[in-house]
Motif scaffolding. Sequence first.
Motif, PDB file in Angstrom:
ATOM      1  N   LEU A  78       0.827  -1.199   0.000  1.00 43.62           N
ATOM      2  CA  LEU A  78       0.000   0.000   0.000  1.00 43.62           C
ATOM      3  C   LEU A  78       0.861   1.248   0.000  1.00 43.62           C
ATOM      4  N   SER A  79       0.340   2.287  -0.605  1.00 43.73           N
ATOM      5  CA  SER A  79       1.009   3.585  -0.516  1.00 43.73           C
ATOM      6  C   SER A  79       0.809   4.125   0.899  1.00 43.73           C
ATOM      7  N   GLU A  80       1.574   5.113   1.272  1.00 42.79           N
ATOM      8  CA  GLU A  80       1.464   5.695   2.617  1.00 42.79           C
ATOM      9  C   GLU A  80       0.085   6.305   2.835  1.00 42.79           C
ATOM     10  N   VAL A  81      -0.450   6.968   1.817  1.00 45.44           N
ATOM     11  CA  VAL A  81      -1.772   7.587   1.937  1.00 45.44           C
ATOM     12  C   VAL A  81      -2.833   6.508   2.118  1.00 45.44           C
ATOM     13  N   MET A  82      -2.751   5.462   1.317  1.00 42.09           N
ATOM     14  CA  MET A  82      -3.730   4.385   1.416  1.00 42.09           C
ATOM     15  C   MET A  82      -3.607   3.671   2.759  1.00 42.09           C
ATOM     16  N   ARG A  83      -2.393   3.473   3.208  1.00 41.46           N
ATOM     17  CA  ARG A  83      -2.179   2.824   4.504  1.00 41.46           C
ATOM     18  C   ARG A  83      -2.806   3.672   5.617  1.00 41.46           C
ATOM     19  N   ALA A  84      -2.617   4.977   5.571  1.00 39.30           N
ATOM     20  CA  ALA A  84      -3.199   5.869   6.574  1.00 39.30           C
ATOM     21  C   ALA A  84      -4.723   5.814   6.528  1.00 39.30           C
ATOM     22  N   MET A  85      -5.294   5.785   5.328  1.00 36.91           N
ATOM     23  CA  MET A  85      -6.750   5.712   5.206  1.00 36.91           C
ATOM     24  C   MET A  85      -7.282   4.413   5.796  1.00 36.91           C
ATOM     25  N   ILE A  86      -6.594   3.320   5.575  1.00 36.46           N
ATOM     26  CA  ILE A  86      -7.040   2.029   6.108  1.00 36.46           C
ATOM     27  C   ILE A  86      -6.907   2.003   7.628  1.00 36.46           C
ATOM     28  N   VAL A  87      -5.851   2.593   8.158  1.00 33.73           N
ATOM     29  CA  VAL A  87      -5.701   2.666   9.613  1.00 33.73           C
ATOM     30  C   VAL A  87      -6.871   3.434  10.219  1.00 33.73           C
ATOM     31  N   TRP A  89      -9.845   3.846   8.846  1.00 32.57           N
ATOM     32  CA  TRP A  89     -11.057   3.056   8.624  1.00 32.57           C
ATOM     33  C   TRP A  89     -11.174   1.956   9.678  1.00 32.57           C
ATOM     34  N   ILE A  90     -10.072   1.256   9.957  1.00 31.81           N
ATOM     35  CA  ILE A  90     -10.094   0.177  10.949  1.00 31.81           C
ATOM     36  C   ILE A  90     -10.374   0.753  12.339  1.00 31.81           C
ATOM     37  N   ALA A  91      -9.769   1.870  12.669  1.00 29.87           N
ATOM     38  CA  ALA A  91     -10.027   2.494  13.968  1.00 29.87           C
ATOM     39  C   ALA A  91     -11.496   2.875  14.102  1.00 29.87           C
ATOM     40  N   ARG A  92     -12.083   3.380  13.024  1.00 30.08           N
ATOM     41  CA  ARG A  92     -13.505   3.736  13.033  1.00 30.08           C
ATOM     42  C   ARG A  92     -14.376   2.501  13.229  1.00 30.08           C
ATOM     43  N   GLU A  93     -14.096   1.440  12.496  1.00 30.00           N
ATOM     44  CA  GLU A  93     -14.871   0.205  12.639  1.00 30.00           C
ATOM     45  C   GLU A  93     -14.719  -0.379  14.042  1.00 30.00           C
ATOM     46  N   HIS A  94     -13.516  -0.288  14.583  1.00 25.70           N
ATOM     47  CA  HIS A  94     -13.265  -0.788  15.939  1.00 25.70           C
ATOM     48  C   HIS A  94     -14.096   0.006  16.943  1.00 25.70           C
ATOM     49  N   ARG A  95     -14.125   1.315  16.800  1.00 25.18           N
ATOM     50  CA  ARG A  95     -14.904   2.171  17.710  1.00 25.18           C
ATOM     51  C   ARG A  95     -16.397   1.879  17.574  1.00 25.18           C
ATOM     52  N   ILE A  96     -16.888   1.688  16.362  1.00 28.32           N
ATOM     53  CA  ILE A  96     -18.302   1.360  16.169  1.00 28.32           C
ATOM     54  C   ILE A  96     -18.630   0.044  16.853  1.00 28.32           C
ATOM     55  N   TYR A  97     -17.756  -0.949  16.724  1.00 28.05           N
ATOM     56  CA  TYR A  97     -17.974  -2.244  17.377  1.00 28.05           C
ATOM     57  C   TYR A  97     -18.036  -2.080  18.895  1.00 28.05           C
TER      58      TYR A  97
END
Length: 110
Positions: A78-87, A89-97
Amino acid sequence: MNNHADANRGVGNQNANESQIDPHILRLIPRPRDVTFRLTEEQLQLMYFTWAGARICMRQELYQPEVPLQPRPQPLVLSEVMRAMIVVWIAREHRIYEMEMQELERLLGL
């Protein structure tokens, strides 16, 4: 730490107005809640597909530890920008859970 802009006014330096940030500059800086990111449909599908694979591996380790684990795929490049976006996204999904589990506990009176 005090997050109120005027909370420390008058303490120490009497020229507090001179050290304040120009309001024009503050309007140019995006607030954290104003910053958005978007994953493409393909990237979202890849994330959900990977998530399903992670769920299968976790369930196998938990419920069938005697069965050998499936080989795991190599991590994505992944590019750095894409990696940051996924991090994010995962943090958001974790918080929703976490919020869903707290609500479930509240509804069950636990």
